[in-house]
Design a protein around this motif. Structure first.
Motif, PDB file in Angstrom:
ATOM      1  N   UNK A 232      42.710  42.120  25.938  1.00  0.00           N
ATOM      2  CA  UNK A 232      42.666  42.771  27.240  1.00  0.00           C
ATOM      3  C   UNK A 232      41.311  42.535  27.917  1.00  0.00           C
ATOM      4  N   UNK A 233      40.224  42.696  27.141  1.00  0.00           N
ATOM      5  CA  UNK A 233      38.891  42.481  27.716  1.00  0.00           C
ATOM      6  C   UNK A 233      38.713  41.029  28.161  1.00  0.00           C
ATOM      7  N   UNK A 234      39.146  40.124  27.322  1.00  0.00           N
ATOM      8  CA  UNK A 234      39.004  38.702  27.643  1.00  0.00           C
ATOM      9  C   UNK A 234      39.770  38.357  28.933  1.00  0.00           C
ATOM     10  N   UNK A 235      40.978  38.898  29.060  1.00  0.00           N
ATOM     11  CA  UNK A 235      41.775  38.648  30.268  1.00  0.00           C
ATOM     12  C   UNK A 235      41.089  39.200  31.515  1.00  0.00           C
ATOM     13  N   UNK A 236      40.436  40.355  31.354  1.00  0.00           N
ATOM     14  CA  UNK A 236      39.673  40.917  32.481  1.00  0.00           C
ATOM     15  C   UNK A 236      38.560  39.960  32.890  1.00  0.00           C
ATOM     16  N   UNK A 237      37.803  39.516  31.876  1.00  0.00           N
ATOM     17  CA  UNK A 237      36.647  38.656  32.164  1.00  0.00           C
ATOM     18  C   UNK A 237      37.099  37.383  32.881  1.00  0.00           C
TER      19      UNK A 237
END
Ligand SMILES: Nc1ncnc2c1ncn2[C@@H]1O[C@H](COP(=O)(O)OP(=O)(O)OP(=O)(O)O)[C@@H](O)[C@H]1O
Ligand SMILES: [Mg+2]
Lengths: 402, 227
Positions: free
Chosen positions: B48-53
């Motif tokens: 989820x964090x990676x997709x945000x970034x």
């Protein structure tokens, strides 16, 4: 994108080939059916024009609806001048009235048509329909050509004398004795019965109407008919009427249009099938690649790009099918244009209605164009839904789709 | 200046009646040239964090600036263009476009960026050589092993000289030896070319290669260690 779309189409070669084959087959049959349809129709219309009516006629205004002997063309030479200026050479002068023809023991009312023998042969094929004897030859001779039914009814044989009784331009009785030089057998009721053809010069003299012409019949190709009509209508004043064959005899044209409308309905059914086939293929191939679409989105492909790719794939299927199908269809049309399709066994009953028993296929450009364009349009329309779905994918969900 | 400045990123998913906090107020600064590994148990929020970034997904709240761009202010299409010009991605598997060869896959992003054909093919070949795939230029994905495919993905992510490469479990589908090789390659490129990497993984060999190790749990960063 184009190259990528091509490879995607080739990726499932079997499925793409089946789709292309379906499109091609649909189009081949459409083109061939149009070829048959147009072949029959164009021949019918040409026959109607070439037998006696001509492609268009020029009269004094109002003559066609109320033909009167005295309503002749104001200045036939002026009309001829205009026609020559338009490059039209196939035209014929005629004078028309009603008459009584008397044979050995009976008489019959008929249309007396004066024709200039040489001019007439450039416009119609009447001369070729002469069964016994010959067509009119000399513009002044006291000769007459009758249809075979009229000749039989009057009990006349080739070389016999026919007495023609009519009114001249002042309403006085005019009578002449003519020799029956030819008997025509055309298959058309209006010619084989109720018509007497005489030389124009002779008839003018008989009625005291030297130089008078009640109609100019003109023969034109299909493409030239409309432009020449428009040009004549603008250059000739209100004293004239310019009528195309179907302004005078609208039935056949209406019949042809009705049949064409039927073909267009058939076309739209085939289009629906084609569109459904393409859509199925494109949607399946799109759904198989959801993960790949997600990856492409991550790489930075825009939604419009992806939708465009789906659309291109669909168009490639459609276009390949169109190219193959049109070529095959046109080959068939071309082949049967020369070879002809002999339906004399099946068609004895309709052979009268200007239809030839051997159909030579030909296709009208507008029909071909409409067909090809609508198939291309259908393959674009088939892509809309898959393209919208591709554009609506959420990148995260698409990437996690396996 | 930090290449990534994330502040208070939160994201919740509704599943049935309950709300899953996939990200719960994550703040993280990543400097230029870092090699960050996101570790943590399954479901801790790494992906989820990676997709945000990467601008593939949007947080419910928080702020995010990547390479000087306020990612959250962008429209979808602007984010696509942003990814094209600033980011490289490597996913767990099936990263490649199936109908394109290794060389074409690498050249593809360069083409999207408008690079001329000869130039992009030459550059693609150079990067394939860089990841040890000389001679594989004309192979299609299904003619290569999983490790080779991941290397092509790395070459593709790097060929466009991005500001940041985001990798989500790049070794998960590889055997441990191949995985270790891949991560060594990434680490090598990070050191040689100064390219910033953020990699999510629970592969020990990836974690061992981290220069910054971020550990997540229940959508929060619970530990941050410089190695
Ligand atoms: N689309 C979604 N709908 C509902 N819940 C989701 C969705 N995506 C993620 N989640 C939930 O958010 C949480 C974080 O998921 P995420 O994929 O970020 O974890 P992860 O650390 O990458 O796990 P893994 O190591 O298994 O890949 C999990 O509880 C997950 O179930
Ligand atoms: Mg994950």
């Amino acid at each position: 994108m184009f190259a990528l779309a091509w490879r995607n189409v080739l990726r499932n070669l079997r499925r793409s080939l089946i789709t292309v084959a379906a499109v091609a087959l649909g189009l081949t049959s459409l083109v061939f059916l149009w070829g048959f349809n147009d072949g029959v129709h164009n021949t019918m219309m040409r026959n109607l024009q070439e037998v006696i009516v001509g492609s268009l006629q020029i009269h004094r205004q109002g003559y066609f609806r109320h033909p009167r002997l005295v309503d002749t063309l104001p200045e036939p030479e002026r009309v001829t001048g205009q026609l020559h200026q338009l490059g039209v050479e196939r035209l014929s002068y005629r004078l028309r009235t009603f008459a009584l023809a008397a044979g050995a023991d009976t008489s019959e009312g008929l249309v007396l048509l004066g024709m200039h023998p040489a001019m007439e042969q450039r416009v119609t094929r009447l001369a070729g329909k002469v069964d016994q004897g010959r067509f009119l030859r000399d513009n002044q001779e006291a000769a007459c050509v009758l249809g075979k039914t009229t000749a039989r009814n009057l009990g006349l044989r080739l070389g016999d004398e026919v007495v023609i009784l009519t009114e001249d331009r002042f309403g006085s009785l005019a009578a002449e004795k003519l020799r029956l030089v030819g008997i025509i057998s055309s298959g058309e009721m209006g010619i084989d019965r109720g018509l007497a053809m005489v030389p124009l010069g002779f008839m003018q003299r008989m009625l005291g109407m030297e130089g008078a012409v009640s109609e100019i019949a003109v023969q034109l190709t299909r493409e030239r008919l409309e432009p020449v009509t428009v040009a004549l209508r603008t250059s000739l004043d209100a004293g004239y009427e310019v009528l195309r064959w179907y302004d005078m005899y609208p039935m056949m044209k209406q019949w042809v249009e009705l049949e064409n409308a039927f073909y267009y309905i058939f076309l739209s059914i085939v289009l629906l099938i084609v569109a459904a086939g393409i859509m199925n293929t494109v949607l399946m191939s799109m759904l198989e690649r959801i993960h790949e679409f997600g990856v492409m989105m991550a790489l930075g492909c825009s939604r419009r790009y992806l939708a465009g790719m789906v659309l291109t794939e669909s168009m490639l299927l459609g276009m390949t099918g169109v190219v193959l199908g049109t070529s095959a269809g046109l080959l068939l049309v071309h082949y049967f244009h020369a070879a002809g399709i002999d339906l004399s066994g099946q068609m004895a009953s309709v052979a009268r209605f200007y239809v030839n028993p051997v159909v030579h296929t030909e296709i009208n450009t507008d029909h071909l164009l409409h067909t090809v364009l609508s198939v291309l349009l259908a393959s674009a329309a088939a892509a809309i839904w898959p393209a919208v779905r591709a554009a609506r994918l959420e990148p995260v969900e698409a990437i996690h789709h396996v | 200046m930090a290449l990534i400045r994330a502040d208070g990123l939160s994201k919740g998913y509704r599943s049935g009646d309950s709300l899953v906090r996939a990200l719960d107020g994550v703040s993280l600064d990543v400097p230029q040239g870092a090699f960050v590994v996101l570790a943590g148990r399954s479901g801790s929020g790494k992906t989820t964090l990676l997709n945000m970034l990467g601008g593939l997904d949007r947080p419910d709240s928080g702020s995010l600036v990547v390479a000087g761009h306020d990612v959250l202010r962008m429209s979808r299409d602007e984010r696509a263009a942003f990814r094209l010009h600033h980011l490289g991605f490597v996913f767990q598997a099936y990263n490649l476009i199936r109908v394109l060869t290794a060389r074409e896959n690498v050249a593809y992003v360069l083409q999207l960026r408008g690079m001329e054909k000869r130039q992009r093919l030459a550059l693609a070949d150079r990067w394939l050589a860089e990841v040890g795939l000389q001679g594989f230029e004309h192979r299609r994905p299904d003619q290569m092993s999983g490790g080779q495919q991941q290397r092509v993905a790395v070459a593709r992510a790097l060929a466009a000289s991005p500001d940041l490469v985001l990798a989500d479990e790049p070794t998960a589908n590889l055997d441990s030896h191949t995985g270790a090789n891949l991560i060594a390659l990434m680490r090598h490129l990070n050191e040689q070319q100064g390219i910033t990497f953020v990699t999510a993984s629970h592969d020990p060999s990836v974690i061992a290669a981290a220069r910054t190790l971020v550990t997540m749990q229940d959508g929060k960063i619970v530990d941050l260690r410089e190695g």
